[in-house]
Scaffold this motif. Structure first.
Motif, PDB file in Angstrom:
ATOM      1  N   GLN A  11      62.302  50.086  41.465  1.00 62.23           N
ATOM      2  CA  GLN A  11      62.745  49.242  40.355  1.00 62.23           C
ATOM      3  C   GLN A  11      64.094  49.713  39.823  1.00 62.23           C
ATOM      4  N   LYS A  12      64.294  51.038  39.751  1.00 63.38           N
ATOM      5  CA  LYS A  12      65.586  51.564  39.290  1.00 63.38           C
ATOM      6  C   LYS A  12      66.701  51.160  40.243  1.00 63.38           C
ATOM      7  N   GLU A  71      67.671  47.563  39.832  1.00 60.91           N
ATOM      8  CA  GLU A  71      68.469  47.337  38.625  1.00 60.91           C
ATOM      9  C   GLU A  71      69.972  47.367  38.919  1.00 60.91           C
ATOM     10  N   GLU A 102      62.676  40.986  37.182  1.00 65.61           N
ATOM     11  CA  GLU A 102      64.056  40.548  36.967  1.00 65.61           C
ATOM     12  C   GLU A 102      64.191  39.842  35.636  1.00 65.61           C
ATOM     13  N   ILE A 104      69.541  41.160  35.675  1.00 65.75           N
ATOM     14  CA  ILE A 104      69.342  41.679  37.022  1.00 65.75           C
ATOM     15  C   ILE A 104      69.306  40.528  38.015  1.00 65.75           C
TER      16      ILE A 104
END
Length: 130
Positions: free
Chosen positions: A90-91, A94, A125, A129
């Motif tokens: 997830q990071k 981003e 999102e 993003i």
């Protein structure tokens, strides 16, 4: 280009601080500025309050002035083809595009290439993003 990222990730792994898990990991990111940013996992006694190699490399990239991940290589000493954990996926998402390449490496080099969209097909999102 991928060979440079592999070598940088492997070099970064040497700086891992993993006295508890004994699982050193290295990561290297190429930012949109063309520079390579490295990171290693760093643990502490208040497990799991440490941080992953990918997170360290992202922090280095941001502090270096870049804002987008073009590609990233990940290597772990004790596990061939170590993909980023869920939080790191997830990071990475981003700061990446859906086509950002993730290179999974072993001691020899890049062994598998995935996009972040393949690695995290339903990334969280927002309008910021994506």
């Amino acid at each position: 280009m991928t060979d440079e990222l592999f070598k940088a990730a492997k070099d970064a792994m040497a700086f891992a601080y993993a006295p508890y898990s004994k699982f050193p990991v290295g990561a290297a990111i190429r930012g949109e500025d063309g520079k390579v940013y490295k990171g290693a996992n760093i643990e502490n006694l208040a497990f799991p309050q440490g941080w992953c190699a990918e997170c360290t490399a992202i922090g280095q990239m941001i502090m270096g002035g870049a804002k987008k991940i073009v590609e990233i290589a990940v290597i772990a000493e004790k596990l061939p083809l170590c993909p980023p954990c869920g939080g790191c996926r997830q990071k990475i998402a981003e700061f990446a595009t859906r086509d950002t390449c993730i290179y999974l490496c072993d001691e020899v080099g890049v062994q598998k290439t995935l996009t972040i969209d393949e690695l995290l097909p339903f990334a969280f999102e927002t309008e910021v993003i994506g």
